[in-house]
Design a protein around this motif. Sequence first.
Motif, PDB file in Angstrom:
ATOM      1  N   ASP A 280      -2.184 -17.195 -21.751  1.00  0.00           N
ATOM      2  CA  ASP A 280      -3.341 -16.330 -21.975  1.00  0.00           C
ATOM      3  C   ASP A 280      -3.802 -15.849 -20.599  1.00  0.00           C
ATOM      4  O   ASP A 280      -4.373 -16.613 -19.822  1.00  0.00           O
ATOM      5  CB  ASP A 280      -4.453 -17.113 -22.682  1.00  0.00           C
ATOM      6  CG  ASP A 280      -5.656 -16.247 -23.037  1.00  0.00           C
ATOM      7  OD1 ASP A 280      -5.849 -15.198 -22.380  1.00  0.00           O
ATOM      8  OD2 ASP A 280      -6.413 -16.628 -23.947  1.00  0.00           O
TER       9      ASP A 280
ATOM     10  N   LYS B 292      -6.154 -13.971 -19.768  1.00  0.00           N
ATOM     11  CA  LYS B 292      -7.603 -13.926 -19.603  1.00  0.00           C
ATOM     12  C   LYS B 292      -8.154 -15.256 -19.107  1.00  0.00           C
ATOM     13  O   LYS B 292      -9.096 -15.292 -18.307  1.00  0.00           O
ATOM     14  CB  LYS B 292      -8.278 -13.552 -20.932  1.00  0.00           C
ATOM     15  CG  LYS B 292      -8.061 -12.112 -21.371  1.00  0.00           C
ATOM     16  CD  LYS B 292      -8.700 -11.840 -22.713  1.00  0.00           C
ATOM     17  CE  LYS B 292     -10.215 -11.999 -22.668  1.00  0.00           C
ATOM     18  NZ  LYS B 292     -10.837 -11.666 -23.971  1.00  0.00           N
ATOM     19  N   THR B 293      -7.582 -16.359 -19.573  1.00  0.00           N
ATOM     20  CA  THR B 293      -8.091 -17.683 -19.215  1.00  0.00           C
ATOM     21  C   THR B 293      -7.207 -18.419 -18.220  1.00  0.00           C
ATOM     22  O   THR B 293      -7.639 -19.417 -17.635  1.00  0.00           O
ATOM     23  CB  THR B 293      -8.228 -18.560 -20.472  1.00  0.00           C
ATOM     24  OG1 THR B 293      -6.914 -18.829 -21.002  1.00  0.00           O
ATOM     25  CG2 THR B 293      -9.074 -17.865 -21.530  1.00  0.00           C
TER      26      THR B 293
ATOM     27  N   GLU C 121      -7.551 -15.482 -29.465  1.00  0.00           N
ATOM     28  CA  GLU C 121      -8.589 -15.840 -28.501  1.00  0.00           C
ATOM     29  C   GLU C 121      -9.107 -17.253 -28.719  1.00  0.00           C
ATOM     30  O   GLU C 121      -9.384 -17.988 -27.765  1.00  0.00           O
ATOM     31  CB  GLU C 121      -9.748 -14.846 -28.582  1.00  0.00           C
ATOM     32  CG  GLU C 121     -10.839 -15.099 -27.556  1.00  0.00           C
ATOM     33  CD  GLU C 121     -11.949 -14.061 -27.603  1.00  0.00           C
ATOM     34  OE1 GLU C 121     -12.908 -14.195 -26.821  1.00  0.00           O
ATOM     35  OE2 GLU C 121     -11.866 -13.132 -28.431  1.00  0.00           O
TER      36      GLU C 121
ATOM     37  N   ARG D 178      -0.748  -8.464 -20.980  1.00  0.00           N
ATOM     38  CA  ARG D 178      -2.183  -8.489 -20.667  1.00  0.00           C
ATOM     39  C   ARG D 178      -3.030  -8.639 -21.933  1.00  0.00           C
ATOM     40  O   ARG D 178      -4.201  -9.009 -21.852  1.00  0.00           O
ATOM     41  CB  ARG D 178      -2.576  -7.211 -19.921  1.00  0.00           C
ATOM     42  CG  ARG D 178      -1.893  -7.060 -18.572  1.00  0.00           C
ATOM     43  CD  ARG D 178      -2.145  -5.680 -17.971  1.00  0.00           C
ATOM     44  NE  ARG D 178      -1.599  -4.607 -18.811  1.00  0.00           N
ATOM     45  CZ  ARG D 178      -1.684  -3.309 -18.535  1.00  0.00           C
ATOM     46  NH1 ARG D 178      -2.309  -2.922 -17.428  1.00  0.00           N
ATOM     47  NH2 ARG D 178      -1.169  -2.408 -19.343  1.00  0.00           N
TER      48      ARG D 178
ATOM     49  N   GLN E  51      -4.597 -10.720 -28.392  1.00  0.00           N
ATOM     50  CA  GLN E  51      -5.529  -9.672 -28.800  1.00  0.00           C
ATOM     51  C   GLN E  51      -4.753  -8.640 -29.615  1.00  0.00           C
ATOM     52  O   GLN E  51      -3.523  -8.612 -29.596  1.00  0.00           O
ATOM     53  CB  GLN E  51      -6.151  -9.012 -27.573  1.00  0.00           C
ATOM     54  CG  GLN E  51      -6.798  -9.987 -26.593  1.00  0.00           C
ATOM     55  CD  GLN E  51      -7.077  -9.310 -25.257  1.00  0.00           C
ATOM     56  OE1 GLN E  51      -7.788  -8.313 -25.193  1.00  0.00           O
ATOM     57  NE2 GLN E  51      -6.530  -9.856 -24.186  1.00  0.00           N
TER      58      GLN E  51
END
Length: 493
Positions: free
Chosen positions: A190, A192-193, A240, A372, A376
């Motif tokens: 992930d 994002k994290t 997510e 990216r 999602q």
Amino acid sequence: MTTNQSSIDAPVAIARPLNAEGENPYLLGVFAPVRDELTLDDLPVIGEIPKDLNGVYLRNGPNRQFEAPGRYHMFDGDGMIHAAHFENGKVRYRNRYVRTRAFEQESEAGRALWTGLMENPKDNPFGNGHGLGIKDAANTDVIFHRGQVLATWYLCGTPYSVDPLSLETLGAQDFLGTFAGDMMAHPKVDEKTGELIWFDYGPDQNYLRYGIIGADGTQTHLTKIDLPAPRLPHDIAITENYSILMDLPLVQDQEARKAGKYRIFYDRELVSRFAVVPRYGTGAQVRWFEAKPCYIYHVVNSWEQGDEIIMDVCRVKNPQHQTTFEHPLANMLAYMRLDAQLYRYKFNLRTGTTTETPLDDANIEFPSVDSRIMGQSHRYSYNMSLGNEPTLLFDGLVRFDSQTGTKEEHKFGKGRWGAEAPFAARDGSTGETDGYLVCFVNDEAEDRGEINIFDAEDVAAGPIARVLLPQRVPSGFHATWIRSDQLAQGSPS
């Protein structure tokens, strides 16, 4: 469903006969191992390499170091990573073996010490952490996490750290001494994290171990998810807030296991089950969703939408179809001929119901989306078209639009076979088609490889640049694209 299509040459060849002498086709032609580890600059280019394509394309695959006794399976070969490093309109090619513990022992001995997947492993020096006595070759996938590449193995093994540019094997990755087990072939990152989500399984364990490696490089979560019997899941999906694991009807033959052998079969009496668990949840928090029997090698992507989790996959209706030709390796050859279609599951967290729908009927596999937006919602996926051949060969690229149900396709041409082509975002990219696709292509007639670059906005137009290589890149498994901004971050100490 409509298709826009191009081809670099004549239409691809169809179903060639197998070698009459019964030679193993996965050791011939585009599959034959290459022995030289090269570093090449100033390669001939047809077209022009875009200057806003900066990063490195890596592809893993089997390339056996020594001939081994018994029957060879494509999964047996030692892992070799091939890299195309792009920088300001230039490209460098490099290939290196993944120097696993088993590879180093065989190198020192100067000969094969392990038999293959289709042989009894009783005399093999060691296997994986779950007691499966087969050589862990780290030959399946390449995953970028925290400045390093992880080379993984399809039956769960030790993840090996590799430098993304030099391809030097840095050693077995134990995540700062916190890792508790083997790792399956396709952990998910992930972006994002910064988390790496993984599971493992074993031939004798009635559960999955599900875990998370945090952005700090240590294992931050581990739990068990109970199963009715040992299973063989291959991939995982993430959103997510959730992870989706699988209990599918491709199972291990327990009688063969008692005899020390590895054999699988498709149990048509079982349903497919999907475990939805909060990302940091426990086995007790799993919600199971049932669906029609199938097998799934690879997930396209998954995301949350209202009360539902949506998961797109390449679904195999019959992973153990009957062979249609006589050959000493007929069973292995039949098993390797994938027949998979894009498919969508919806798991309703409020009602507990499953909805399943085919998205397309073409035989395509090895999917990817813009990394990216992993976890999602996506619109476009990039997939490989499977050739009508007795072996696992990719005859084209397919960009699928899940919003319209249409696809855009490029065929490599007669006697030309490609490799998985992940999306490569251009510098300053703002969307999931604002970039390129990069892949290796083997040309049988020329007996050499190429690096092909496509504009992701117009796949059907064919390659905008072809970089010619002096040797083949043997057909293999999975690939990844690492952006220059990711490379610039380096590897944390």
